[in-house]
Design a protein around this motif. Structure first.
Motif, PDB file in Angstrom:
ATOM      1  N   PRO A  81     -10.704  -3.728  -0.825  1.00 14.54           N
ATOM      2  CA  PRO A  81      -9.258  -3.934  -0.731  1.00 14.54           C
ATOM      3  C   PRO A  81      -8.680  -4.699  -1.924  1.00 14.54           C
ATOM      4  O   PRO A  81      -7.567  -4.421  -2.363  1.00 14.54           O
ATOM      5  CB  PRO A  81      -9.098  -4.753   0.549  1.00 14.54           C
ATOM      6  CG  PRO A  81     -10.284  -4.404   1.362  1.00 14.54           C
ATOM      7  CD  PRO A  81     -11.403  -4.147   0.398  1.00 14.54           C
ATOM      8  N   ALA A  85       0.860  -1.179   0.000  1.00  7.93           N
ATOM      9  CA  ALA A  85       0.000   0.000   0.000  1.00  7.93           C
ATOM     10  C   ALA A  85       0.896   1.228   0.000  1.00  7.93           C
ATOM     11  O   ALA A  85       1.730   1.370   0.897  1.00  7.93           O
ATOM     12  CB  ALA A  85      -0.892   0.002   1.233  1.00  7.93           C
ATOM     13  N   LEU A 116      -7.966  -2.264  -4.735  1.00 11.80           N
ATOM     14  CA  LEU A 116      -7.230  -1.040  -4.451  1.00 11.80           C
ATOM     15  C   LEU A 116      -6.054  -0.829  -5.394  1.00 11.80           C
ATOM     16  O   LEU A 116      -5.796   0.280  -5.842  1.00 11.80           O
ATOM     17  CB  LEU A 116      -6.742  -1.047  -2.990  1.00 11.80           C
ATOM     18  CG  LEU A 116      -6.023   0.218  -2.539  1.00 11.80           C
ATOM     19  CD1 LEU A 116      -6.965   1.404  -2.573  1.00 11.80           C
ATOM     20  CD2 LEU A 116      -5.467   0.030  -1.130  1.00 11.80           C
ATOM     21  N   LEU A 164      -4.732   2.463   2.171  1.00  9.53           N
ATOM     22  CA  LEU A 164      -5.276   1.263   2.813  1.00  9.53           C
ATOM     23  C   LEU A 164      -5.350   1.491   4.318  1.00  9.53           C
ATOM     24  O   LEU A 164      -4.351   1.782   4.959  1.00  9.53           O
ATOM     25  CB  LEU A 164      -4.387   0.047   2.519  1.00  9.53           C
ATOM     26  CG  LEU A 164      -4.867  -1.273   3.145  1.00  9.53           C
ATOM     27  CD1 LEU A 164      -6.188  -1.705   2.533  1.00  9.53           C
ATOM     28  CD2 LEU A 164      -3.827  -2.362   2.954  1.00  9.53           C
TER      29      LEU A 164
END
Lengths: 137, 623
Positions: B226, B144, B229, B172
């Motif tokens: 998620p 992330a 992402l 995140l």
């Protein structure tokens, strides 16, 4: 009439309206308009838009943030007679994006301009009732 | 995959008895091999079947049968092991090719992987772990650019700030809780005043002006999943719920979660907040007492306490600060309708004793009592026991309180468990992670919110546990994570409402041990929190301050009430808190929408000879 009393280390003053009528002689420090640390409003000293302004709500950071930034930047920089007239495509793009997220951007006609565009958080009760679901998990 | 054992090994490990015949080992392979070795010897006795050792013939048959079984068994085991090894290799290559694609994968094939892998007989257990880890990272991000640890107010504010400043940022949030980011103040205020019986499910509250909102900052549609992402076009904010960050590797720029996943980051924010403190006497009191004790902080605590308030007859709140007093008032208002006894006890002389000067604290305590709360001041708990169906609280001065349920509101312990693995400094005076004026702990690590002990250029090193500070510091951390390099400058504020008559906003260091100067005017019926929001037309008192702050209005009864009974004294005013003659804190007492002036005075940091003159700036007599 104002009077004063002391309770240990704490001082207490009672004042009437008349007592406070005369303007204050307390001196405040001049604010520096170019203070780099200070939080600025919507427009920064150098003319740019402050996307992090609380006044924008989450408009610039949500799923349609990019479209919003494009539209509003175009509008802000527009020098046309009818401001923003050349930005129709950006606004359309923004509107299309927002329609995909009705929960976040309830359809309000005057939602185009930024300061009144707190679409997400501060809705009127009409829209809130419309979206009264409990599934926020 | 372990190598098949050599014959030598097995021969060495086998035990030999006196007869020279190696006794069978547990390993069929070994037996098979031994058999194979020894067979010529045993074949010979078979030829002597007609001799006196007739039993030898039977033995021979027995040995041959056993030998054949062992042979068959060994052959089967061998083929299974080899087959499994092939299958395992196939699976691993398949998973690896899958994990290189960013597409979302359903997690069910991932789950069946470890199961079948584990079925192999002598398959080492490590085989199943890489399989499941590889499968799960195919589902969720392994990297992330912006990793926010903790899913509370500070974290959300940072996420918003990062997204505003870094176009297309991928953020995140990893949170222990099962909920998306939400605001805490309504849990002890507005949600209790709601008329909606389903409020514990909806978690929505209506403000005086009719505007309704959820305690969640944003609905779930705001967030990106998620699994998407890393690929979604313009980036977004994703939330991984129910996961705790257990270990932080600062050198390697990565963290390890409670489920074993590892996530690397470019920039990281620690916004882990804290957990409620408990009293030692309660912890030592045993399970029966612990079962009847609430440490109030999260949504689930609100739901549990709301249920308790309807079902039980007596609740005691230990603690006289913000949370304790707000809960006491909230429950006190319901006490008449529910037939509920509400008791509040604390060691100080009055509510908010550590915040308000004594005279004001006493005045506030009277107001709290009028809300229907039995307030016990100067109460220090000696011990707590469970007796005859009641929780019995014994105080040091001999007073005894018998109650059904206890709420402990005695402070917050900042969550700094990551400091150890991360090698971050903890502040010994205030607790929390020690960070500089720009909220930075190390090069790529910032801390914000309740857990941050930071350097305030104006007021010195401090740690603040208020909602607006979480918003302000979260926003600042987000700005600095995107390169702003700004110190903590915009002073955060806080507020509290204790019933419809007492509401105040405050800013700076508001500590009752400091000398204070209070300037008061006579209050009228218009000077209440309720009136403040009606007049300004905003449902959220601090909307002008920061937009993400919850409504702070206490809901009065709908029926027309006579003008609130107020004494001559302390109706409304301004209280200045001084340190070395400089104003470091200000409380606006039943005076609203004046926070910018207060903020300015603190920012100036000047010595003012006459604070009455400064008080004039607030126009306390006007609306």
């Amino acid at each position: 009439m104002s009077y004063c009393k002391q309770e240990g280390k704490d001082q207490i003053i009672f004042v009437t309206k008349e007592d406070h009528e005369a303007p204050s002689n307390a001196e405040l420090v001049e604010d520096d308009p170019n203070d780099p640390y200070e939080d600025h409003g919507l427009i920064l000293p150098n003319g740019d838009i402050n996307w992090n302004c609380p006044c924008l709500g989450g408009m610039a950071s949500g799923p349609c943030g990019q479209q919003f930034k494009d539209a509003f930047s175009c509008f802000h920089n527009s020098k046309e007679e009818v401001k923003g007239s050349e930005c129709i495509d950006f606004f359309r793009g923004m509107q299309e994006c927002m329609q995909k997220y009705p929960e976040l951007y309830p359809q309000e006609d005057d939602n185009e301009s930024a300061p009144s565009g707190e679409a997400e958080s501060f809705q009127t009760s009409n829209n809130a009732n419309k979206n009264k679901t409990s599934s926020y998990s | 995959m372990a190598d098949l054992p050599t014959t030598t090994t097995y021969l060495e490990t086998s035990q030999q008895d006196d007869t020279g015949v190696p006794s069978p080992t547990i390993n069929t392979r070994g037996r098979f091999l031994l058999r194979h070795e020894r067979t010529p010897q045993f074949v010979q006795p078979a030829h002597m079947s007609s001799g006196p050792s007739g039993g030898g013939g039977e033995n021979t048959l027995y040995f041959v049968l056993v030998g054949a079984t062992c042979l068959a068994g060994g052959a089967y085991a061998y083929s299974t092991l080899v087959g499994d090894r092939e299958r395992y290799q196939q699976r691993i290559t398949e998973i690896e090719s899958r994990s290189s694609k960013p597409a979302a994968e359903p997690s069910t094939p991932a789950k069946t992987q470890p199961e079948t892998a584990a079925q192999a007989v002598s398959e080492p257990t490590e085989a199943s772990e890489p399989a499941s880890a590889a499968a799960s990272t195919a589902v969720e991000p392994t990297h992330a650019p912006y990793l926010l640890i903790g899913g509370g107010t500070a974290s959300f504010a940072a996420a918003r700030s990062i997204r505003a400043r870094d176009p297309g940022a991928r953020v995140l949030i990893v949170t222990e809780e099962d909920d998306l980011p939400y605001m805490r103040p309504p849990l002890s205020k507005e949600l209790w005043f709601s008329d909606d019986p389903t409020v514990t499910e909806t978690l929505r509250f209506k403000q005086w002006n009719g505007k309704e909102r959820s305690i969640y900052f944003q609905p779930s549609s705001f967030y990106v999943s998620p699994t998407e992402l890393e690929s979604v076009e313009n980036g977004g904010v994703a939330v991984l719920t129910g996961r705790k960050v257990m270990h932080m590797d600062v050198r390697g720029n990565k963290v390890k979660l409670s489920d074993g996943t590892e996530i690397s980051y470019d920039k990281c924010l620690i916004a882990t907040g804290g957990i409620p403190r408990n009293l030692q006497v309660i912890e030592r009191a045993g399970d029966e007492v612990m079962k009847r004790t609430t440490l109030f902080r999260k949504i689930e605590d609100f739901k549990a306490l709301e249920k308790v308030s309807r079902e039980l007859k007596s609740i005691t709140i230990i603690g006289g600060g913000f949370l304790g007093s707000e809960l006491a008032c909230a429950l006190g208002r319901r006490s008449a309708d529910l037939g509920l006894e509400v008791v509040q006890m604390f060691p100080e002389k009055g509510n908010m004793g550590k915040v308000l000067p004594e005279y004001l604290s006493n005045w506030t305590t009277d107001k709290v009592k009028k809300e229907g709360v039995k307030v016990l001041t100067e109460a220090v708990v000696k011990n707590v026991t469970y007796k005859e169906g009641k929780v019995e609280i014994k105080l040091k001065d001999g007073r005894v309180v018998k109650t059904d349920h206890v709420v402990a509101a005695v402070g917050l312990e900042p969550s700094v468990e990551l400091a150890k693995s991360a090698g971050l400094e903890i502040d010994s005076d205030f607790g929390g992670f020690r960070v500089n004026a720009e909220l930075q702990a190390r090069s790529n690590i910032w801390v914000a919110g309740d857990a941050a002990c930071f350097y305030d250029i104006k007021l010195g090193r401090r740690r603040v546990e208020h909602h607006d500070h979480a918003v302000v510091s979260g926003r600042l951390a987000g700005e600095n994570m995107t390169g702003a390099r700004k110190p903590y400058w915009h002073q955060s504020m806080f507020w509290s409402d204790l019933g419809p008559d007492v509401g105040y906003e405050a800013i700076g260091i508001v500590d009752s041990s400091l000398p204070t100067v209070g300037v008061f005017a006579k209050a009228t019926a218009k000077d209440t929190p309720k009136a403040a929001t009606e007049q300004s037309g905003t449902g959220i008192r601090s909307e002008s301050e920061t937009e993400a702050v919850a409504g702070s209005v206490a809901v009065g009864k709908a029926a027309p009430t006579p003008p609130p009974q107020q004494k001559e004294d302390y109706g409304k005013g301004v209280i200045f808190y001084l340190r070395d003659k400089v104003v470091v804190g200000i409380v606006l007492w039943n005076v609203f929408n004046r926070m910018p002036i207060a903020r300015k005075i603190i920012k100036d940091g000047e010595e003012h000879a006459d604070l009455n003159e400064v008080a004039k700036l607030f126009n306390i007599h006007e609306e």
